[in-house]
Design an enzyme around this catalytic site. Structure first.
Site, mmCIF file in Angstrom:
data_model
loop_
_atom_site.group_PDB
_atom_site.id
_atom_site.type_symbol
_atom_site.label_atom_id
_atom_site.label_comp_id
_atom_site.label_asym_id
_atom_site.label_seq_id
_atom_site.Cartn_x
_atom_site.Cartn_y
_atom_site.Cartn_z
ATOM 1 N N ASP A 50 -38.308 -77.408 32.821
ATOM 2 C CA ASP A 50 -38.684 -77.309 34.233
ATOM 3 C C ASP A 50 -38.891 -78.724 34.792
ATOM 4 O OD1 ASP A 50 -39.500 -76.296 36.627
ATOM 5 O OD2 ASP A 50 -41.362 -75.404 35.905
ATOM 6 N N ASP A 66 -35.829 -81.201 36.933
ATOM 7 C CA ASP A 66 -36.127 -81.678 38.290
ATOM 8 C C ASP A 66 -36.039 -83.197 38.346
ATOM 9 O OD1 ASP A 66 -36.487 -79.235 39.429
ATOM 10 O OD2 ASP A 66 -38.447 -79.709 40.299
ATOM 11 N N TYR A 72 -44.658 -69.989 29.954
ATOM 12 C CA TYR A 72 -44.765 -69.233 31.200
ATOM 13 C C TYR A 72 -44.870 -67.727 30.947
ATOM 14 C CZ TYR A 72 -43.345 -73.595 33.477
ATOM 15 O OH TYR A 72 -43.282 -74.893 33.911
ATOM 16 N N ASP A 116 -41.980 -86.556 26.266
ATOM 17 C CA ASP A 116 -42.487 -87.673 27.083
ATOM 18 C C ASP A 116 -41.518 -88.846 27.032
ATOM 19 O OD1 ASP A 116 -43.199 -87.744 24.405
ATOM 20 O OD2 ASP A 116 -45.063 -88.837 24.734
ATOM 21 N N LYS A 166 -42.121 -81.392 21.546
ATOM 22 C CA LYS A 166 -43.227 -82.267 21.156
ATOM 23 C C LYS A 166 -43.648 -81.861 19.742
ATOM 24 C CE LYS A 166 -45.895 -84.476 23.600
ATOM 25 N NZ LYS A 166 -46.130 -85.940 23.656
#
Ligand code: NAD
Length: 370
Positions: free
Chosen positions: A251, A255, A143, A227, A194
């Site tokens: 993020d 959630d 970001y 994942d 990852k």
């Protein structure tokens, strides 16, 4: 009387001031009944600050946030200010505070209280007793990484670019927060990236492993690809204690994890900065929900997330573990007694207002703290 603990309270917009009023009842209870002494200042942020001063947060408010022991933040935003340019929107208040205070570790607990086990979309046997802490790196990664932007290519098509970047110190400081938290919990950290397809993920994994070997050999460390972590959070969430991960993956995963627990109105958060000279750490505590303009002014918002954010403040800024647990137990007992705000209403239970819920928590504190 213990030394003054300084707080900056920023209620904000919409339901922010409504839920903050109930958190203040709890703060007052600790002053009255436990002899804690808080030096409290209040300030305007978000739309309220735009209306009064023309900006989402005044430089003086940011300066005060740097001075105090902890910031308790409500929520900002609403349709009234939606038309403003991106750099003048109410949400800039929280982004500025995070940046100026260097708040790099976002802590999002996902806890399922017994009374709300049926509110989750997952089966009760999967989520009963769930208690996970997700630590998300919140000032670096994709970001904020450079280069970024949208460029036009010679053939007239466009290319959008964002860059995932992490340095060793950035990874170490957030991982250290996760290891320290794990020591006070079940002693397990799962580091998520990852590393199979991203070099920044590989560096993340190597750095977290080296830090654990060097400073936290007593904490059990595992690694998981992001994942797989998403899948495991839905399949068997109780396998986790503390999860530490990057800004982007955090993020998404935080959630996802929060929805295991039912309602937005129940979920607190903390964002911590570096430990400064004298051992003090900048810290901001806020519910994860927004200003909920659809229900603002109706007196029906759930104040639990705000009250539980104050419990996190007691724990993480002042080391008041027993007091934090007292607040959490009081909230759990109130729900156990069948009181519900509209967002968590279930058939056969008693629907109550924001204020009645807050007063019930204080009455429960009276009982538990007697
Ligand atoms: P929201 O979290 O405000 O609301 C989403 C839904 O959840 C709404 O239906 C709302 O009524 C409900 N809800 C939220 N908190 C609740 C509570 N305590 N009790 C009962 N119900 C609750 O998200 P949104 O609608 O996407 O955003 C509204 C405004 O809030 C926007 O301006 C947005 O930018 C802002 N926002 C601010 C923050 C923040 O201040 N940190 C975070 C998220 C959104």
């Amino acid at each position: 009387m213990s030394a003054n603990k300084s707080l900056l309270i920023l209620p904000g917009d919409g339901i922010g001031p409504e839920v903050m009023r109930e958190a203040r009842r709890v703060i007052e209870w600790f002053e009255r009944r436990r002899g804690l002494s808080f030096a409290i200042e209040e300030g305007l942020v978000g739309g309220a600050a735009i209306d009064a001063h023309g900006v989402p947060i005044l430089p003086e408010t940011i300066a005060r946030a740097k001075e105090v022991d902890a910031v308790l933040f409500g929520a900002v935003g609403g349709p009234k200010w939606d038309g403003l340019g991106f750099d003048r929107r109410p949400e800039i208040a929280i982004l500025s505070l995070r940046r100026e205070l260097g708040l790099f570790a976002n802590l999002r607990p996902a806890i399922v209280m017994d009374a709300l086990v049926d509110a989750s979309t997952l089966k009760p046997e999967v989520v009963r007793g769930l208690d996970i802490m997700i630590v998300r790196e919140s000032t670096g990664g994709i970001y904020f990484g450079e280069p970024r932007g949208i460029e036009t290519l010679p053939d007239g098509t466009k290319r959008g670019i964002n860059t995932e970047v992490y340095t060793t110190p950035e990874i170490e400081r957030v991982a250290r927060v996760a290891f320290e938290l794990a020591r006070k919990r079940q002693g397990r950290v799962c580091s998520v990236e990852k590393a199979n397809v991203m070099e920044s993920g590989l560096l993340w994994r190597e750095t977290v492993t080296a830090l654990q070997q060097r400073e936290f050999p007593d904490v059990a460390l595992t690694h998981m690809y992001a994942d797989n972590c998403a899948m495991q959070l839905v399949r068997n969430p109780r396998q986790f204690d503390v999860i530490v991960t990057t800004n982007l993956f955090g993020d998404l995963l935080s959630d996802l994890a929060s929805m295991l627990t039912g309602s937005l109105g129940m979920l607190p958060s903390a964002t911590l900065g570096a430990v400064g000279p004298g051992g003090r750490r900048h810290a901001l505590y806020e519910p994860i929900h927004g200003s909920a303009p659809d229900i603002a002014g109706k007196g029906i918002a759930n104040p639990m997330a705000m009250i539980l954010s104050f419990a996190m403040l007691l724990r993480h800024s002042f080391g008041l573990e027993e007091e934090a647990r007292l607040v959490e137990r009081a909230c759990g007992n109130v729900l156990g007694s069948g009181l519900r705000t509209a967002d968590i209403m279930q058939p056969g239970l008693a629907r109550v207002s924001t204020q009645v819920m807050g007063e019930a928590v204080v009455r429960e504190l009276d009982k538990l703290g007697a």
